[in-house]
Design a protein around this motif. Structure first.
Motif, mmCIF file in Angstrom:
data_model
loop_
_atom_site.group_PDB
_atom_site.id
_atom_site.type_symbol
_atom_site.label_atom_id
_atom_site.label_comp_id
_atom_site.label_asym_id
_atom_site.label_seq_id
_atom_site.Cartn_x
_atom_site.Cartn_y
_atom_site.Cartn_z
ATOM 1 N N ILE A 5 25.080 4.927 5.326
ATOM 2 C CA ILE A 5 26.315 4.216 4.996
ATOM 3 C C ILE A 5 27.225 5.025 4.073
ATOM 4 O O ILE A 5 28.363 4.627 3.810
ATOM 5 N N SER A 6 26.712 6.137 3.570
ATOM 6 C CA SER A 6 27.529 6.978 2.689
ATOM 7 C C SER A 6 28.187 8.089 3.490
ATOM 8 O O SER A 6 28.005 8.205 4.703
ATOM 9 N N ASN A 7 28.921 8.904 2.822
ATOM 10 C CA ASN A 7 29.610 10.022 3.473
ATOM 11 C C ASN A 7 28.793 11.309 3.353
ATOM 12 O O ASN A 7 29.318 12.374 3.061
ATOM 13 N N THR A 8 27.479 11.179 3.553
ATOM 14 C CA THR A 8 26.620 12.348 3.459
ATOM 15 C C THR A 8 26.983 13.347 4.552
ATOM 16 O O THR A 8 27.248 12.981 5.691
ATOM 17 N N GLU A 9 26.994 14.619 4.193
ATOM 18 C CA GLU A 9 27.354 15.656 5.152
ATOM 19 C C GLU A 9 26.372 15.686 6.329
ATOM 20 O O GLU A 9 25.178 15.469 6.155
ATOM 21 N N THR A 10 26.923 15.962 7.496
ATOM 22 C CA THR A 10 26.085 16.016 8.696
ATOM 23 C C THR A 10 25.012 17.089 8.580
ATOM 24 O O THR A 10 23.865 16.901 9.000
ATOM 25 N N ASN A 11 25.352 18.228 7.982
ATOM 26 C CA ASN A 11 24.372 19.310 7.848
ATOM 27 C C ASN A 11 23.190 18.891 6.981
ATOM 28 O O ASN A 11 22.051 19.287 7.223
ATOM 29 N N THR A 12 23.455 18.103 5.959
ATOM 30 C CA THR A 12 22.367 17.628 5.103
ATOM 31 C C THR A 12 21.500 16.623 5.832
ATOM 32 O O THR A 12 20.269 16.637 5.732
ATOM 33 N N ARG A 13 22.112 15.743 6.619
ATOM 34 C CA ARG A 13 21.358 14.713 7.327
ATOM 35 C C ARG A 13 20.471 15.306 8.417
ATOM 36 O O ARG A 13 19.427 14.747 8.748
ATOM 37 N N LEU B 265 13.059 4.491 4.392
ATOM 38 C CA LEU B 265 14.049 3.544 4.931
ATOM 39 C C LEU B 265 15.226 3.360 3.982
ATOM 40 O O LEU B 265 16.388 3.358 4.411
ATOM 41 N N VAL B 266 14.939 3.208 2.696
ATOM 42 C CA VAL B 266 16.012 2.978 1.716
ATOM 43 C C VAL B 266 16.909 4.199 1.605
ATOM 44 O O VAL B 266 18.147 4.098 1.659
ATOM 45 N N PRO C 19 0.830 -1.223 0.000
ATOM 46 C CA PRO C 19 0.000 0.000 0.000
ATOM 47 C C PRO C 19 0.859 1.266 0.000
ATOM 48 O O PRO C 19 2.080 1.212 0.176
ATOM 49 N N GLU C 20 0.179 2.400 -0.167
ATOM 50 C CA GLU C 20 0.898 3.676 -0.276
ATOM 51 C C GLU C 20 1.709 4.001 0.968
ATOM 52 O O GLU C 20 2.853 4.452 0.874
ATOM 53 N N ALA C 21 1.114 3.796 2.137
ATOM 54 C CA ALA C 21 1.831 4.102 3.374
ATOM 55 C C ALA C 21 3.081 3.236 3.498
ATOM 56 O O ALA C 21 4.153 3.715 3.896
ATOM 57 N N SER C 22 2.963 1.966 3.148
ATOM 58 C CA SER C 22 4.115 1.069 3.199
ATOM 59 C C SER C 22 5.177 1.494 2.199
ATOM 60 O O SER C 22 6.383 1.453 2.492
ATOM 61 N N ALA C 23 4.735 1.904 0.991
ATOM 62 C CA ALA C 23 5.694 2.356 -0.022
ATOM 63 C C ALA C 23 6.437 3.598 0.447
ATOM 64 O O ALA C 23 7.663 3.709 0.267
ATOM 65 N N TYR D 195 9.358 10.662 6.305
ATOM 66 C CA TYR D 195 10.120 11.251 7.402
ATOM 67 C C TYR D 195 10.441 10.195 8.451
ATOM 68 O O TYR D 195 11.561 10.072 8.956
ATOM 69 N N MET D 196 9.431 9.391 8.792
ATOM 70 C CA MET D 196 9.586 8.361 9.801
ATOM 71 C C MET D 196 10.548 7.269 9.323
ATOM 72 O O MET D 196 11.421 6.822 10.071
ATOM 73 N N GLY D 197 10.391 6.825 8.067
ATOM 74 C CA GLY D 197 11.291 5.805 7.541
ATOM 75 C C GLY D 197 12.729 6.270 7.503
ATOM 76 O O GLY D 197 13.652 5.518 7.860
ATOM 77 N N PHE D 198 12.954 7.512 7.078
ATOM 78 C CA PHE D 198 14.313 8.051 7.028
ATOM 79 C C PHE D 198 14.919 8.108 8.422
ATOM 80 O O PHE D 198 16.078 7.723 8.625
#
Length: 536
Positions: A83-91, A75-76, A65-69, A338-341
């Motif tokens: 696991i990447s070198n994403t900048e802390t400010n962006t995260r 999450l992805v 369903p949409e909520a699961s997607a 937002y929650m998955g991230f």
């Protein structure tokens, strides 16, 4: 030589009380670039979620369903960023802030819930909805909390104090059956079942928040045993006060729009602006008074839909309906992303796997006690042909997904409880949310078919036309058993009819300028918060 070493060490170590200088700030241009990247990523995930949800619904793929997607997308992307070198400010742009959730994302969702309620099936099942949402949520919270506490005493799981167990029981009792409701309406389930699930979910959030805040207040002031009656009094004060605040704001808005003469073409912009501001006024008023803004804005939505909405011009009615539906859909989709991230980015405490495992079992048991005991009480007050069948009770039990509300309250508990306790509750709630949204949400279609509640005959609101859903049934049959309690429950059921007569004869003429023919227009509004995008 020793003197030189001591001087060197003294110069290397800062003096007592010395504070390290703050890290250098990024240049303004760099900060704007980081903010732009963060917002761009959020918009991209929203677009992807809407497009993917549309494709899945168009091909009737109910296993995702949409909520699961939306949750999976978060999450992805969060896992890749972790696991990447994403900048802390962006995260930091994706950190789940409870204040942002409760002040900006949740109010439009809750208001739309109350605003989109169809009055006929809702009030026809009002007694059952209140029983499930108020009494049922209280039962589920207490049963969950007590079972978790007993599990700690018997060394089955991580031990928490009783008040903290009750806090956990309150926050995990907040259901969010968006996925289930979407599939209910798509497949055509019984309108009574839909009204029960939807009505319970609307009032359940407000009840769970009030219970959680009450338990949190008890914990912060004194021992729970010494303040039991004060706890009950405080809960009633918060809930009733918030409800009164919301209803009062709704009535004031109805009178304003009735007598201000705003329903003319050249004042349509002012009319819409005022209508949009009233829900947030209700929410902030309750929060400012120390009450529950969620409870307040919920009842404001119900009152404004029933009374204020009919005082608007036709163009304004179309605009505000589309506006709040759009706002709630964006907020709801963003909440799951937002929650998955944040789930992927947060630190979790996986050392107490037994706590997670037994909590899931206890929640299933508490939900069953909630649904089947409340259904028994409701059926005692109803005649044979209006009782909740067993298959609908099973569907209600299955529909108890946990979502953003439980997650936000669990994240809030991390700051309120000792570190180990808060982290354990947060990790457990995270696991339960992901499990219920993905597994239960994906198996809803199969569940409906197995229980044979798809395409029931009583799927149309027109079934309420003859008696408007409020006609008191006859009780001559089957009154021999459980006489005292049964008669009290029947009397409560009849009070719904009395309120309907009061509303029709006094409240509606006083607060609105509508005619009797306009009454039916309210029932045509779609009930589901997400599925309205796909009405055909």
């Amino acid at each position: 030589m020793a003197l030189e070493l001591s001087l060197a060490s003294a110069s290397a170590s800062p003096p007592a009380g010395w504070l390290a200088p703050p890290p250098p700030l990024a240049p303004p241009g760099k900060e704007q670039q980081v903010a732009g990247v963060g917002i761009l990523l959020q918009i991209s995930m929203l677009v992807l979620s809407f497009v993917l949800g549309h494709v899945l619904r168009r091909h009737r793929f109910y296993y995702l369903p949409e909520a699961s997607a939306s949750l999976l997308i978060g999450l992805v992307v969060g896992g890749l960023a972790n696991i990447s070198n994403t900048e802390t400010n962006t995260r930091t742009w994706f950190n789940f802030h409870e204040e942002f959730f409760f002040l900006f994302l949740l109010p439009p969702i809750i208001f739309q819930s109350g605003f989109s309620l169809s009055p006929k099936p809702f009030f026809a099942n009002f007694g059952a909805i209140v029983t499930f949402a108020i009494l049922g949520t209280f039962i589920a919270s207490v049963v969950t909390g007590v079972l978790v506490y007993l599990g700690g005493l018997t060394f089955l799981m991580y031990k928490l104090p009783l008040v903290e167990c009750l806090m956990f029981g309150a926050l995990i009792s907040a259901t969010d059956p968006v996925t289930v409701l979407s599939i209910f309406q798509e497949l055509g389930s019984d309108v009574n079942l839909y009204a029960l699930v939807f009505g319970e979910s609307v009032l359940n959030d407000a009840m769970a928040i009030s219970l959680y805040r009450t338990m949190s207040s008890v914990r912060s002031h004194a021992a729970a045993g010494e303040n039991f009656f004060m706890m009950i009094l405080q809960f009633l004060e918060t809930f009733v006060g918030s409800m009164s605040s919301g209803v009062g704001v709704g009535f004031i808005s109805a009178l304003l729009f009735k007598y201000a003469g705003l329903d003319v073409d050249n004042l349509q912009n002012l009319e819409c602006c005022l209508f949009v501001l009233f829900p947030y006024f209700s929410y902030m008023l309750a929060e400012g008074l120390g009450l529950s803004g969620i409870v307040s804005i919920l009842f404001t939505g119900m009152v404004m839909k029933h009374y204020t909405f009919s005082n608007l011009s036709d163009n304004s009615q179309r605009f505000v309906s589309a506006f709040f539906h759009l706002l709630s859909s964006l907020a709801e989709t963003f909440v799951f992303i937002y929650m998955g991230f944040d789930i992927a980015m947060e630190e979790h405490s996986w050392s107490h796997v037994g706590f997670i495992f037994f909590s899931i079992i206890f929640i299933v048991v508490a939900r069953a006690v909630n649904v089947f005991s409340c259904a028994y009480l409701v059926n005692m007050s109803r005649p044979e042909h209006r009782r909740i069948p067993l298959k609908h009770q099973k569907a209600l039990w299955f529909s108890g997904l946990r979502g953003a509300m439980a997650f936000a309250l669990a994240l809030q508990s991390v700051h309120e409880l000792p570190e180990g306790h808060g982290k354990t509750i947060f990790t457990t709630t995270t696991a339960i949310v992901v499990l219920t949204v993905l597994l239960i949400g994906g198996s809803t279609g199969t569940m409906l078919e197995a229980l044979d509640v798809v395409g029931d005959e009583n799927t149309s609101i027109e079934n309420y036309e003859d008696n408007n859903g409020y006609m008191p049934p006859t009780y001559e049959e089957g009154t021999s058993s459980g006489g005292g309690l049964r008669m009290k429950l029947k009397q409560f059921h009849k009070s719904t009819t009395s309120f309907t007569a009061l509303d029709k004869n006094y409240l509606t003429p006083f607060f609105t300028s509508q005619t009797d023919d306009d009454d039916d227009d309210f029932s045509e509004q779609p009930q589901n918060r997400r599925v309205q995008f796909y009405d055909q």
